[in-house]
Design a protein around this motif. Structure first.
Motif, mmCIF file in Angstrom:
data_model
loop_
_atom_site.group_PDB
_atom_site.id
_atom_site.type_symbol
_atom_site.label_atom_id
_atom_site.label_comp_id
_atom_site.label_asym_id
_atom_site.label_seq_id
_atom_site.Cartn_x
_atom_site.Cartn_y
_atom_site.Cartn_z
ATOM 1 N N ILE A 50 -11.795 -8.021 -7.489
ATOM 2 C CA ILE A 50 -12.671 -6.954 -7.558
ATOM 3 C C ILE A 50 -12.128 -5.746 -7.040
ATOM 4 O O ILE A 50 -11.151 -5.737 -6.172
ATOM 5 C CB ILE A 50 -14.016 -7.246 -6.535
ATOM 6 N N TRP A 51 -12.241 -4.711 -7.946
ATOM 7 C CA TRP A 51 -11.268 -3.425 -7.959
ATOM 8 C C TRP A 51 -12.248 -2.425 -7.522
ATOM 9 O O TRP A 51 -13.372 -2.286 -7.807
ATOM 10 C CB TRP A 51 -10.600 -3.199 -9.096
ATOM 11 N N PHE A 52 -11.731 -1.395 -6.565
ATOM 12 C CA PHE A 52 -12.509 -0.271 -5.937
ATOM 13 C C PHE A 52 -11.653 1.031 -6.384
ATOM 14 O O PHE A 52 -10.226 0.815 -6.279
ATOM 15 C CB PHE A 52 -12.682 -0.504 -4.608
ATOM 16 N N LEU A 53 -12.111 2.132 -6.527
ATOM 17 C CA LEU A 53 -11.250 3.356 -6.593
ATOM 18 C C LEU A 53 -11.723 4.058 -5.453
ATOM 19 O O LEU A 53 -13.034 4.208 -5.030
ATOM 20 C CB LEU A 53 -11.826 4.320 -7.830
ATOM 21 N N THR A 54 -10.848 4.681 -4.610
ATOM 22 C CA THR A 54 -11.051 5.453 -3.531
ATOM 23 C C THR A 54 -10.064 6.297 -3.344
ATOM 24 O O THR A 54 -9.007 6.587 -3.956
ATOM 25 C CB THR A 54 -11.176 4.458 -2.274
ATOM 26 N N SER A 55 -10.330 7.213 -2.048
ATOM 27 C CA SER A 55 -9.193 8.249 -1.529
ATOM 28 C C SER A 55 -8.315 7.683 -0.913
ATOM 29 O O SER A 55 -8.576 6.924 -0.038
ATOM 30 C CB SER A 55 -9.999 9.506 -1.071
ATOM 31 N N LYS A 56 -7.015 8.367 -0.779
ATOM 32 C CA LYS A 56 -6.094 7.542 0.015
ATOM 33 C C LYS A 56 -6.222 8.020 1.808
ATOM 34 O O LYS A 56 -5.993 7.094 2.236
ATOM 35 C CB LYS A 56 -4.657 8.304 -0.546
ATOM 36 N N ASP A 57 -7.000 8.915 1.927
ATOM 37 C CA ASP A 57 -7.199 9.466 3.245
ATOM 38 C C ASP A 57 -8.480 9.017 3.808
ATOM 39 O O ASP A 57 -8.915 9.304 4.896
ATOM 40 C CB ASP A 57 -7.091 10.945 3.131
ATOM 41 N N THR A 58 -8.904 8.010 3.367
ATOM 42 C CA THR A 58 -9.991 7.089 4.082
ATOM 43 C C THR A 58 -9.783 6.404 5.220
ATOM 44 O O THR A 58 -8.555 5.623 5.347
ATOM 45 C CB THR A 58 -11.001 6.320 2.814
ATOM 46 N N ASP A 59 -10.575 6.134 6.233
ATOM 47 C CA ASP A 59 -10.170 5.177 7.200
ATOM 48 C C ASP A 59 -9.909 3.661 6.530
ATOM 49 O O ASP A 59 -9.183 3.063 7.255
ATOM 50 C CB ASP A 59 -11.406 5.184 7.981
ATOM 51 N N LEU A 60 -10.716 3.631 5.493
ATOM 52 C CA LEU A 60 -10.599 2.072 4.950
ATOM 53 C C LEU A 60 -8.990 1.858 4.515
ATOM 54 O O LEU A 60 -8.521 0.798 4.729
ATOM 55 C CB LEU A 60 -11.370 1.974 3.802
ATOM 56 N N VAL A 61 -8.550 2.697 3.639
ATOM 57 C CA VAL A 61 -7.151 2.603 2.994
ATOM 58 C C VAL A 61 -6.285 2.760 4.455
ATOM 59 O O VAL A 61 -5.509 1.948 4.564
ATOM 60 C CB VAL A 61 -6.961 3.780 2.167
ATOM 61 N N ARG A 62 -6.440 3.517 5.228
ATOM 62 C CA ARG A 62 -5.557 3.834 6.596
ATOM 63 C C ARG A 62 -5.492 2.490 7.534
ATOM 64 O O ARG A 62 -4.609 2.343 7.889
ATOM 65 C CB ARG A 62 -5.880 5.036 7.372
ATOM 66 N N SER A 63 -6.691 1.855 7.488
ATOM 67 C CA SER A 63 -6.784 0.560 8.164
ATOM 68 C C SER A 63 -6.001 -0.948 7.407
ATOM 69 O O SER A 63 -6.033 -1.578 8.304
ATOM 70 C CB SER A 63 -8.162 0.143 8.385
ATOM 71 N N LEU A 64 -5.556 -0.449 6.296
ATOM 72 C CA LEU A 64 -5.017 -1.738 5.688
ATOM 73 C C LEU A 64 -3.750 -1.990 6.165
ATOM 74 O O LEU A 64 -2.857 -1.160 6.696
ATOM 75 C CB LEU A 64 -4.969 -1.551 3.974
ATOM 76 N N SER A 65 -3.510 -3.395 6.306
ATOM 77 C CA SER A 65 -2.165 -3.838 6.695
ATOM 78 C C SER A 65 -1.657 -5.085 5.743
ATOM 79 O O SER A 65 -2.959 -5.514 5.127
ATOM 80 C CB SER A 65 -1.943 -4.240 8.068
ATOM 81 N N PRO A 66 -0.551 -5.359 5.501
ATOM 82 C CA PRO A 66 -0.284 -6.625 4.702
ATOM 83 C C PRO A 66 -1.056 -7.804 5.082
ATOM 84 O O PRO A 66 -1.169 -8.145 6.178
ATOM 85 C CB PRO A 66 1.207 -6.477 5.064
ATOM 86 N N GLY A 67 -1.654 -8.388 3.967
ATOM 87 C CA GLY A 67 -2.477 -9.607 4.067
ATOM 88 C C GLY A 67 -3.653 -9.353 4.850
ATOM 89 O O GLY A 67 -4.566 -10.438 5.088
ATOM 90 N N ALA A 68 -4.172 -8.067 4.716
ATOM 91 C CA ALA A 68 -5.680 -7.634 5.402
ATOM 92 C C ALA A 68 -6.720 -8.434 4.689
ATOM 93 O O ALA A 68 -6.702 -8.599 3.505
ATOM 94 C CB ALA A 68 -5.684 -6.261 5.407
ATOM 95 N N LYS A 69 -7.716 -8.957 5.595
ATOM 96 C CA LYS A 69 -8.800 -9.660 4.706
ATOM 97 C C LYS A 69 -10.017 -8.762 4.892
ATOM 98 O O LYS A 69 -10.107 -8.134 5.911
ATOM 99 C CB LYS A 69 -9.112 -10.987 5.724
ATOM 100 N N ALA A 70 -10.765 -8.762 3.778
ATOM 101 C CA ALA A 70 -11.929 -7.770 3.710
ATOM 102 C C ALA A 70 -13.088 -8.848 3.069
ATOM 103 O O ALA A 70 -13.012 -9.906 2.667
ATOM 104 C CB ALA A 70 -11.621 -6.877 2.898
ATOM 105 N N HIS A 71 -14.108 -8.089 3.529
ATOM 106 C CA HIS A 71 -15.541 -8.679 2.847
ATOM 107 C C HIS A 71 -16.065 -7.618 2.028
ATOM 108 O O HIS A 71 -16.193 -6.389 2.519
ATOM 109 C CB HIS A 71 -16.658 -9.011 3.983
ATOM 110 N N PHE A 72 -16.752 -7.887 1.123
ATOM 111 C CA PHE A 72 -17.857 -7.113 0.167
ATOM 112 C C PHE A 72 -18.994 -7.883 0.026
ATOM 113 O O PHE A 72 -19.005 -8.731 -0.411
ATOM 114 C CB PHE A 72 -16.863 -6.856 -1.001
ATOM 115 N N CYS A 73 -19.957 -7.200 0.441
ATOM 116 C CA CYS A 73 -21.246 -7.517 0.705
ATOM 117 C C CYS A 73 -22.523 -6.853 -0.187
ATOM 118 O O CYS A 73 -22.240 -5.667 -0.326
ATOM 119 C CB CYS A 73 -21.927 -7.723 2.044
#
Length: 166
Positions: A50-73
């Motif tokens: 699943i792909w998403f378009l977003t801004s580079k300066d969001t908390d979501l992007v800043r919180s990413l680390s290698p191998g980050a797991k995420a949930h999409f509900c």
């Protein structure tokens, strides 16, 4: 076919159909203690992404680390289908995918177009998903609740739950 029967018959197909009818869901990164954020989704079911378009300066992007797991509900408008998809979330730039999913809606957020310096892409590589399907019938719901309240050994039968692996 209602969501209950669709999830029982073919959970993956039920997920694909329901997500096609939805505009957005909630995306969050595990372990960040941040609230999930509403995001428009662009599924690639052939690749289980699943792909998403977003801004580079969001908390979501800043919180990413290698191998980050995420949930999409997601939840259907009829409230008879719910799903929580899980996988690895990465920030990536894929010009071909961007061309494929770009739309007037995306253009409204990124005035620099596809070359907007603030634009980034997130890819959720799906691992599994939990799906819940229930009857949209208020009559069936009421009957099952009444039946369960009359018999302490009975639980309401208003839906089904399936977990699928990608």
């Amino acid at each position: 076919m209602n969501a209950h029967k669709a999830v029982e018959k073919d959970p993956r197909e039920a997920l694909i159909k329901e997500m096609k009818d939805l505009r957005a869901g909630m995306l969050g990164v595990e372990g960040t203690h941040q609230h999930m954020q509403p995001m428009t989704h662009y599924p690639d079911w052939d690749r289980n992404e699943i792909w998403f378009l977003t801004s580079k300066d969001t908390d979501l992007v800043r919180s990413l680390s290698p191998g980050a797991k995420a949930h999409f509900c997601v939840m259907s408008a009829d409230q008879d289908f719910d799903a929580c998809l899980r996988g690895t979330l990465t920030e990536t730039r894929d010009p071909g995918k961007l061309e494929e999913i770009w739309s007037p809606v995306a253009a409204a957020w990124f005035h620099g177009g596809k070359e907007d310096p603030d634009l980034t892409m997130l890819r959720l590589a799906l691992e599994d998903a939990a799906l819940w399907g229930s009857s949209a019938s208020a009559l069936k719901f009421g009957f099952e609740i009444a039946k369960a309240n009359l018999n302490e050994d009975e639980k309401p039968n208003i839906g089904t739950h399936r977990v699928i692996t990608f």
